[in-house]
Enzyme design. Structure first.
Site, mmCIF file in Angstrom:
data_model
loop_
_atom_site.group_PDB
_atom_site.id
_atom_site.type_symbol
_atom_site.label_atom_id
_atom_site.label_comp_id
_atom_site.label_asym_id
_atom_site.label_seq_id
_atom_site.Cartn_x
_atom_site.Cartn_y
_atom_site.Cartn_z
ATOM 1 N N LYS A 140 -9.627 0.234 -5.192
ATOM 2 C CA LYS A 140 -9.243 0.491 -3.997
ATOM 3 C C LYS A 140 -7.870 0.875 -3.315
ATOM 4 C CE LYS A 140 -11.792 -2.685 -1.409
ATOM 5 N NZ LYS A 140 -12.223 -3.950 -0.889
ATOM 6 N N LYS A 193 -5.421 -1.243 -3.211
ATOM 7 C CA LYS A 193 -4.888 -2.162 -2.051
ATOM 8 C C LYS A 193 -4.163 -3.236 -3.027
ATOM 9 C CE LYS A 193 -8.395 -2.503 1.568
ATOM 10 N NZ LYS A 193 -9.072 -3.376 2.273
HETATM 11 N N1 C2G Z 1 -13.001 -5.739 9.573
HETATM 12 C C1 C2G Z 1 -13.602 -5.598 11.204
HETATM 13 N N2 C2G Z 1 -12.704 -5.354 12.030
HETATM 14 C C2 C2G Z 1 -11.538 -5.396 11.598
HETATM 15 C C3 C2G Z 1 -10.758 -5.297 10.301
HETATM 16 C C4 C2G Z 1 -12.049 -5.520 9.496
HETATM 17 O O1 C2G Z 1 -14.654 -5.781 11.387
HETATM 18 N N3 C2G Z 1 -10.394 -5.132 12.811
HETATM 19 C C5 C2G Z 1 -14.255 -6.043 8.643
HETATM 20 C C6 C2G Z 1 -14.401 -4.825 7.786
HETATM 21 O O2 C2G Z 1 -15.465 -3.572 8.350
HETATM 22 C C7 C2G Z 1 -15.144 -5.396 6.525
HETATM 23 C C8 C2G Z 1 -14.484 -6.701 6.636
HETATM 24 O O3 C2G Z 1 -13.991 -6.841 7.897
HETATM 25 O O4 C2G Z 1 -16.495 -5.233 6.940
HETATM 26 C C9 C2G Z 1 -13.662 -6.934 5.359
HETATM 27 O O5 C2G Z 1 -12.463 -5.877 5.909
HETATM 28 P P1 C2G Z 1 -11.512 -5.327 4.521
HETATM 29 O O6 C2G Z 1 -11.059 -6.536 3.704
HETATM 30 O O7 C2G Z 1 -10.682 -4.201 4.966
HETATM 31 O O8 C2G Z 1 -12.945 -4.789 3.690
HETATM 32 P P2 C2G Z 1 -13.089 -3.539 2.858
HETATM 33 O O9 C2G Z 1 -11.703 -3.277 1.994
HETATM 34 O O10 C2G Z 1 -13.496 -2.530 3.844
HETATM 35 O O11 C2G Z 1 -13.934 -3.778 1.622
HETATM 36 O O12 C2G Z 1 -17.380 -2.574 -1.156
HETATM 37 C C10 C2G Z 1 -16.919 -2.590 0.133
HETATM 38 C C11 C2G Z 1 -15.548 -3.003 0.340
HETATM 39 O O13 C2G Z 1 -15.224 -4.258 -0.742
HETATM 40 C C12 C2G Z 1 -15.363 -3.273 1.698
#
Ligand code: C2G
Length: 131
Positions: free
Chosen positions: A45, A47
């Protein structure tokens, strides 16, 4: 028992994450969070998280909406996860809109939930750098 699953990194846990988890839980009775491992985050990712997997897992397990935390180690595990964990609904933020529709083939509902505006882990990190 209606089982919901969601996936994510959940670094620097914030109210956008909580809003997502609350709405995902409301789609059933039992919420599983597949939490991106440190290796998956850095290798796949791109990250670099502030908190380790264990620390992020501990935070998620303290949330009333979360019933089980499992590791997310690959992009490919979702199909088998749906069967292994007897999932009824897959939910994730709508920044992923359409990306996981293929999971309907595994017999699960796929729900994209609107993101919470104005908050993100990246934004938190950037604003702290400016102080
Ligand atoms: N999220 C949200 N609002 C935000 C920030 C995040 O609704 N302001 C949601 C994201 O859409 C996601 C969840 O919180 O559903 C977790 O966010 P992340 O840790 O950024 O997840 P991500 O990196 O998108 O990982 O296989 C799928 C991935 O692992 C998703």
């Amino acid at each position: 028992m209606r089982r919901v699953i969601t996936y994510g990194t959940f670094d620097l846990l914030h109210y956008g994450h909580i809003n997502l988890l609350k709405r995902a839980k409301a789609l059933g009775d039992y919420l599983i969070v597949a939490l991106s491992t440190d290796e998956f985050n850095s290798l796949m990712k791109g990250k670099h998280t502030y908190f380790s997997y264990e620390q992020r897992k501990q935070l998620l397990e303290a949330i009333r909406y979360v019933d089980l935390v499992i590791p997310e180690e690959s992009w490919e595990q979702k199909r088998s996860d749906m069967h292994e964990y007897h999932v009824d609904t897959f939910a994730i933020g709508d920044d992923w809109e359409g990306k996981f529709d293929f999971l309907k083939e595994e017999g699960v509902n796929v729900v994209y939930l609107p993101r919470t505006p104005e908050i993100s882990t990246t934004q938190i990190k950037e604003s702290l750098h400016k102080k």
